[in-house]
Design an enzyme around this catalytic site. Structure first.
Site, PDB file in Angstrom:
ATOM      1  N   ARG A  15      36.996  47.070  45.499  1.00  0.00           N
ATOM      2  CA  ARG A  15      36.346  48.205  44.818  1.00  0.00           C
ATOM      3  C   ARG A  15      35.421  48.920  45.790  1.00  0.00           C
ATOM      4  NH1 ARG A  15      37.365  44.724  40.615  1.00  0.00           N
ATOM      5  NH2 ARG A  15      38.896  45.656  39.199  1.00  0.00           N
ATOM      6  N   GLU A  59      32.308  47.277  41.530  1.00  0.00           N
ATOM      7  CA  GLU A  59      32.371  48.655  41.045  1.00  0.00           C
ATOM      8  C   GLU A  59      31.014  49.348  41.233  1.00  0.00           C
ATOM      9  OE1 GLU A  59      33.493  45.997  39.420  1.00  0.00           O
ATOM     10  OE2 GLU A  59      35.195  46.461  38.120  1.00  0.00           O
ATOM     11  N   ASP A  72      43.085  45.300  44.981  1.00  0.00           N
ATOM     12  CA  ASP A  72      42.952  45.635  43.558  1.00  0.00           C
ATOM     13  C   ASP A  72      43.529  47.027  43.336  1.00  0.00           C
ATOM     14  OD1 ASP A  72      41.953  45.689  40.776  1.00  0.00           O
ATOM     15  OD2 ASP A  72      40.781  43.963  41.430  1.00  0.00           O
ATOM     16  N   ASP A 106      27.638  40.388  39.033  1.00  0.00           N
ATOM     17  CA  ASP A 106      27.619  41.853  38.991  1.00  0.00           C
ATOM     18  C   ASP A 106      26.997  42.354  37.685  1.00  0.00           C
ATOM     19  OD1 ASP A 106      30.008  40.597  38.004  1.00  0.00           O
ATOM     20  OD2 ASP A 106      30.853  42.596  37.672  1.00  0.00           O
ATOM     21  N   GLU A 165      44.496  40.132  33.613  1.00  0.00           N
ATOM     22  CA  GLU A 165      44.554  41.462  33.003  1.00  0.00           C
ATOM     23  C   GLU A 165      45.855  42.193  33.342  1.00  0.00           C
ATOM     24  OE1 GLU A 165      39.812  42.333  32.617  1.00  0.00           O
ATOM     25  OE2 GLU A 165      40.703  42.796  34.549  1.00  0.00           O
ATOM     26  N   HIS A 189      46.564  44.646  38.534  1.00  0.00           N
ATOM     27  CA  HIS A 189      45.550  45.039  39.531  1.00  0.00           C
ATOM     28  C   HIS A 189      46.206  45.336  40.879  1.00  0.00           C
ATOM     29  CE1 HIS A 189      41.886  44.559  37.162  1.00  0.00           C
ATOM     30  NE2 HIS A 189      42.393  43.457  36.638  1.00  0.00           N
TER      31      HIS A 189
HETATM   32  C1  ACM Z   1      38.375  39.200  35.933  1.00  0.00           C
HETATM   33  O1  ACM Z   1      37.159  39.361  35.729  1.00  0.00           O
HETATM   34  N1  ACM Z   1      39.228  40.142  35.584  1.00  0.00           N
HETATM   35  C2  ACM Z   1      38.895  38.006  36.554  1.00  0.00           C
END
Ligand code: ACM
Length: 510
Positions: free
Chosen positions: A151, A457, A180, A406, A314, A250
């Site tokens: 990111r 991010e 990513d 984060d 995801e 990702h």
């Molecule tokens: C994650 O936070 N998507 C591993």
């Protein structure tokens, strides 16, 4: 009169057994180091770490007062433990394995005045340490910290500093999130566009909501030499770099470089300029697996770590659900539907890593769907860690409520930008037991340890990264190395540890 209680040693993480004795040992210009066979790397590290602030030469000497010895017969110390005896006239550091000596060197460093950690010469300080008897063996083998360089890219010089700070806390795994949707940072000679195209995005979102962008291009990639150099630098400090290549989700940056690896022939995509979960994922056709194998061959060549992380988190099935190629794959593999392609994909790639002698690691999505032989990084729900350990899978506990650094450390507008969502306090991290509640001894034996995450991010600069990482990583290190420690004990050690972070110029959270 009763003897005064010796002051607790303000070490982070807390040693397994430590007793302060009266008196101090002083290092000066005449102090030599007796270096046993195999202890040379630790002696070099001791010199290298202490030289900038102290200017002490600490030369090798047969009759040196500081003694570093490696004795494989000290089996109780395992691969990473060490014993340290500081007397008024000598310092004796022993370990069964070289990594144990490296951890012991960090303890010697912490026992010195905090000025010893400064990067610049400090005059007028007596370089002494309290006499003490320490036996120290970690509770968990995986004490990790993940940094997302996809990111926001950070140059390799900064990654070396990040490793220095991990080593100070006896964190032994540096998990490098290299790819990513928003950027691909590792060169692969057979696929040069991964970094040429996938390494750059045109802009980044501003703020957590809405459609505001900064219109500032962001990019960067490492060279192979930088990555191999980082691996060696980390190894010299007792830290293993575990690379992560995200698949099958990702992966938008890879798809921007090589659209034919996706699910819609003829489509072109940009490197993603939004944060969040992207619908575009890798396809399931043969060329995709050729790609994955070629990329992972290069990854294994650069990173000797026993574990290789392949993401797995995801993965929306929207594209697979409408792709004729995915439908054909579902039929051919006898799967129940496109949702089953996730586990099928990871199991194919995982089998490739296993054939090459590596252990695949993936983020747990449900606790149930990861193939055998994977190590599971359980991030979403504590129940996933327990379910995986009960199934006999090795688990790294990365519960986002306790280990996602984060996230802000407290509420309120005074905080720097951080991931929106729950606050993760120092106390939350300190309360993180890697072994999930309810685990039987058999299940607990599958818990490799814990890991902190810094997704970037909102962490755009080294200063912001460190502000988010510290002091919360100190709490994770304490828990993963020492097991449960009383909060007040941790707090009082941390108060005496913070001047060390200050000497290192870490812009930590107050
Ligand atoms: C994650 O936070 N998507 C591993």
């Amino acid at each position: 009169m009763p003897a005064p209680t010796p002051p607790a040693l303000p070490l982070v993480p807390r040693p397994t057994r430590a007793h302060a004795r009266g008196g101090r040992f002083t290092l000066d210009a005449g102090t030599g180091v007796r270096v046993g066979d195999g202890a040379e790397p630790a002696a070099r590290m001791l010199r290298e770490l202490l030289a900038p602030a102290t200017g002490l030469p600490l030369p090798p000497a047969e009759d040196g007062a500081v003694v570093l010895t490696l004795d494989p017969a000290l089996t109780g110390l395992g691969d990473e433990g060490y014993g340290l005896t500081v007397g008024p006239r000598s310092v004796l550091l022993r370990a069964a394995q070289p990594t144990g000596l490296l951890h012991g060197v960090q303890t010697i460093r912490q026992l010195l005045p905090s000025e010893a950690l400064s990067g610049a010469p400090r005059a007028g300080v007596r370089w002494s340490l309290p006499c003490a008897e320490i036996t120290d063996v970690p509770r968990h083998h995986w004490r990790g910290a993940m940094l997302d360089v996809a990111r926001h890219f950070q140059p390799v010089e900064y990654l070396r500093r990040y490793v220095d700070l991990l080593a100070l806390h006896k964190i032994n795994v540096f998990h490098l999130h290299l790819t990513d949707d928003q950027g691909w940072r590792m060169p692969v000679p057979a696929y040069p566009k991964l970094t040429e195209i996938g390494g750059h995005r045109s802009r980044s979102p501003v703020g957590a909501e809405g459609d505001a962008y900064d219109d500032v291009p962001h990019g960067g990639a490492y060279t192979r030499a930088e990555l191999t150099g980082l691996v060696a630098y980390a190894a010299a400090r007792g830290v293993t770099v575990v690379p992560e290549i995200e698949m099958p989700g990702h992966a938008r940056a890879a798809l921007a470089a090589y659209p034919h690896l996706g699910n819609r022939p003829g489509r072109t995509l940009d490197v993603w300029t939004r944060w969040g979960v992207c619908d575009t994922v890798l396809g399931v056709h043969d060329e995709v697996f050729d790609f994955c194998r070629t990329v992972l061959d290069e990854v294994m060549d650069v990173f000797p770590s026993p574990s290789i992380h392949i993401g797995g988190d995801e993965v929306p099935v929207t594209e697979w659900a409408t792709s004729p190629e995915a439908a054909a794959r579902v039929r051919e593999a006898g799967l129940e539907g496109p949702g089953a392609l996730h586990g099928w994909f990871l199991s194919r790639v995982g089998a490739f890593l296993i054939r090459n002698g590596r252990r695949p690691v993936a983020w747990a999505e449900t606790g149930a769907d990861l193939p055998d032989h994977f190590a599971v990084m359980a991030w979403r729900d504590p129940a996933h860690a327990l379910a995986a350990a009960r199934r006999g899978l090795d688990v790294i506990n990365a519960d986002h409520r306790r280990t996602y650094l984060d996230h802000p450390q407290r509420g309120g507008a005074q905080e720097l930008p951080a991931q929106p969502g729950a606050v993760v306090t120092l106390r939350d991290v300190h309360a993180h037991d890697p072994v999930p509640e309810g685990a039987s001894p058999e299940a607990a034996a599958h818990v490799l340890g814990a890991q902190a995450q810094v997704w970037t991010e909102y962490a755009t600069t080294p200063a912001r990264l460190e502000y988010l990482t510290y002091p919360r990583l100190c709490a994770l290190a304490d828990r993963a190395w020492s097991g449960p420690t009383p909060w007040r004990d941790f707090r009082s050690r941390l108060d005496r540890h913070l001047p060390r972070l200050d000497a290192l110029g870490v812009p930590r959270h107050p």
